[in-house]
Motif scaffolding. Sequence first.
Motif, PDB file in Angstrom:
ATOM      1  N   HIS B 561      48.391  40.926  36.772  1.00 13.95           N
ATOM      2  CA  HIS B 561      47.413  40.033  36.009  1.00 13.95           C
ATOM      3  C   HIS B 561      46.977  41.421  34.838  1.00 13.95           C
ATOM      4  CE1 HIS B 561      46.603  36.475  37.580  1.00 13.95           C
ATOM      5  NE2 HIS B 561      46.155  37.112  38.944  1.00 13.95           N
ATOM      6  N   GLN B 562      47.246  42.636  35.223  1.00 12.46           N
ATOM      7  CA  GLN B 562      47.178  43.843  34.175  1.00 12.46           C
ATOM      8  C   GLN B 562      48.099  43.810  33.366  1.00 12.46           C
ATOM      9  OE1 GLN B 562      46.544  47.059  37.019  1.00 12.46           O
ATOM     10  NE2 GLN B 562      45.156  47.910  35.539  1.00 12.46           N
ATOM     11  N   THR B 564      50.284  41.564  32.636  1.00 11.93           N
ATOM     12  CA  THR B 564      50.495  40.149  31.681  1.00 11.93           C
ATOM     13  C   THR B 564      49.570  40.248  30.511  1.00 11.93           C
ATOM     14  OG1 THR B 564      49.073  38.881  33.256  1.00 11.93           O
ATOM     15  CG2 THR B 564      51.284  38.387  33.485  1.00 11.93           C
ATOM     16  N   SER B 565      48.406  40.786  30.554  1.00 11.02           N
ATOM     17  CA  SER B 565      47.337  40.960  29.558  1.00 11.02           C
ATOM     18  C   SER B 565      47.389  42.070  29.018  1.00 11.02           C
ATOM     19  CB  SER B 565      45.914  40.564  29.967  1.00 11.02           C
ATOM     20  OG  SER B 565      45.659  41.562  31.395  1.00 11.02           O
TER      21      SER B 565
END
Lengths: 224, 635
Positions: B561-562, B564-565
């Motif tokens: 998630h880190q 991808t964002s």
Amino acid sequence: MAAPNFQGRHMRQPSKNTLLKVVILGDGGVGKSCLMNRFVSNHFDEHSFHTIGVEFLNKDIEINGEVYTLQIWDTAGQERFKSLRTPFYRGSDICLLTYAVDDRTSFRNLALWRNEFLYYADVKEGMTFPFLVVGNKVDVSSEQREVSCEEARAWCMENGNPPHVETSAKDATNVEQAFSLAVESWAHLEAKLDRPYIGDTVDLRRQQPEQRSSCCLSVGGNTE
Amino acid sequence: MDELNDQGVELYSHHGVLVKSQNQIRDDDSHCSGTLSIIEYSGIGKCIEWKPTEVLVDSETNDQEWAMVNAVGRRNRTSSGSNESQSRCRSVRIEVAHLKSFRVTRNRQQVTLMERDGTTHSVFFFQHGNADCFVAALKGNIKTVRSKKDKHLYIVPDEPESQLDRSFAELELFTENTTDVVWKFVRNLHHRPYETTLETFAKLTDIWLFKSSEQRREEEVAELLNRSLTLNETSADAIGEEYAVVDLRNGPLLPPRPPAPRGPPLSIEQWAQFQDEDGHIVEVEILKDIIFRGGVVPNLRYEVWKFLLGYFPWDSTHADRQKLRKQKVEEYFQMKLQWRSITPGQEQRFSDYRERKSLVEKDVNRTDRTLPFFAGENNENLMLLSDILMTYVMYNFDLGYVQGMSDLLSPILCVMTNEVDAFWCFVGFMDKVCSNFELDQAGMKQQLQQLHCLLSVTLPDLSAYLEKHESGNMFFCFRWLLVLFKREFSYQDIMRLWEVLWTDLPCPNFHLLLCVAVLDTQQHILMENNYGFTEILKHINDLSLHIELDSTLSKAEGIYHQLTSAICLPDVARKIIGLDPLGGPDTLEQKEPLQTTDIDNGLKVEEGPESLETLTFSPRTGEVAFERSLNLNYL
Ligand SMILES: Nc1nc2c(ncn2[C@@H]2O[C@H](COP(=O)(O)OP(=O)(O)OP(=O)(O)O)[C@@H](O)[C@H]2O)c(=O)[nH]1
Ligand SMILES: [Mg+2]
């Protein structure tokens, strides 16, 4: 009866010891990992896994009052992984060429292993590098044996005359002795290199097999 | 043999300390209870020793890593007579002089000791009370410093004052006291400046050479290894860029890591709900998501794995599957017959075949033999393992048998229990990972590079550290990748992990993020212990069976998630985890001069032609530095 029961090492002041890098080579399944584990932790695991990548263990060994730290490298024997194994040969002080006495192919491949080592370790003087030829699994029954001690000796004679020893990682026969022998052989060569003008010109190493690598002598015996 | 306490003075001891054995036992949870002490010997100095009092084989508490054992109440369950169990619980002795650091975790009940050479010792668990007393005793005997980065870690600092003196003294270069030598040098300098200097420095040079020879050796090995691990690039511009892909040390690129909770495994009732009456599996994406989050209950593996491994299509009906299976049974036995009907005479003249057969035999005998399923002499399942692998050799003769395959097959066979299903599931698994086993090792090399790339964006400090310590090639992760963590986890955990990975969620190459997650947990230990090439290798090898699966999976998802964002994740990293390149495929075609894009929070992206991207950040000016000479051969 020194307690080889411990996983730890035995000497203080680790920095004082001479560090020797030892690589164990030989076909897959000849018992390289078992030999290393028997030597380092006096333990044999019949069902250990085959080696993936490289592993190493350290162990202190005392020879003639001198303590050495052996850094023993064990790699996977399969051809496929050759390119990842050979870099670790660099900087070796001692090389154990291993076969299993019940596996003729592994014996026949010794020459390949020796050449591979010499090539990748970048050893200049192949004839004087401290190799030790180890015939493992000497505990197997005589029907299963495919390589005789004499044959192995003969091979050694033709290949730089390294000392030869038959071992069993399973019942601990000659395992400590094998490593000691290798270190002695190293120390001997080292002494000669250090003081090239001292002593006579007789190559003492050539006298060794007679007294030392008497594989036939201690077969089946226990370590003391 | 048990003469541990005979000589030496006991400075401290603590009873009821459990050791989780470091051996590769994957089927049971065996802990040994024993006494941990600090003993001073006249010969070798102070030692930390652990001595077993009994062996406990505890299978009831499987899911807890540490079984709480009441040693008295369960005495009937001990098997201290058994040779094998005993051998797992050997005494441990660590010389205090060899201690590099220790880590105190789990409510201060667990202590891990690490030695200077990279050895990690069995983790000690204090069942009664906690490790405070032990730690206090240890601190009373050696100087320790608490790590600033990892509050659980205590480091034994090298003694700087004596370090050099000791080297001089121990090398015995100077017969006199070192200080005297220096003074003599100064005195004689007036009289015989030239000779004095030469003489003294010759000795000093010896030391420097001696000191560095070990390190030089490591550097050489690492250098050769780098060469071995380099992909055979055809384009010249790619050379030299394999390892130095991203350098983001200067600034934080990633947003904070969000929590990623794990879930319960797919249950039998849930599974039923995902099938319509014909047997089609519906809402596969939701189903996969459940499996990704929690795996499946063990009883369902037999069924669900066939879908996950592509043996059964998700959209097949009961009838389709019956038909398919019949076909697959036939096909399997046809291939099996091929090698079974090779006569001894043929075999003699067929060295390629002989070689493969011998490899299979050797490995089968060494695959998960401690597991009841494969234990004992003449075990029938072992025969199946061998037959399936031999048939796979016929199925894919070019690839042949490569070490590691038996590791991949073993859990599958254990779940399927029959030859044919196990074979086809194995084929499905191999389709996913066969590049690991290619002759030129290209698949492994590529993965190691990709791992390095992901690491450098996620953990830039560690990445830089590894590079500085001859480990940027990530070779120490080789075993993890080759057999997909098979050797690192218990049997139960590996089944869980694999079914999670087989969902291909949340992204391609999620297993690489798992590697990053493990390294995230280890990063302070590696760096604060100041481990070099060999110690890193050893430390990572020793992690086997000491990695917590669920928290690591959760961490890996958090990292995903880190990434991808992240605002400016380099394209090379984006591609690895299946994200569209930021620049878009068009950028490469627009042969425009450098263009600069300002992004609101002060990040500046410069994109040039030919995939040369530069992104700069400096804490002062608020810029991120990202340099890349991307080779386009990444995909
Ligand atoms: N009888 C007998 N068997 C042994 C002995 N040493 C090893 N073995 C067995 O031989 C097999 C192979 O031993 P390993 O130590 O794994 O062989 P290796 O040379 O390390 O093999 P790779 O890791 O594949 O290169 C194991 O199943 C051991 O149980 C021995 O001294 N005697
Ligand atoms: Mg091995």
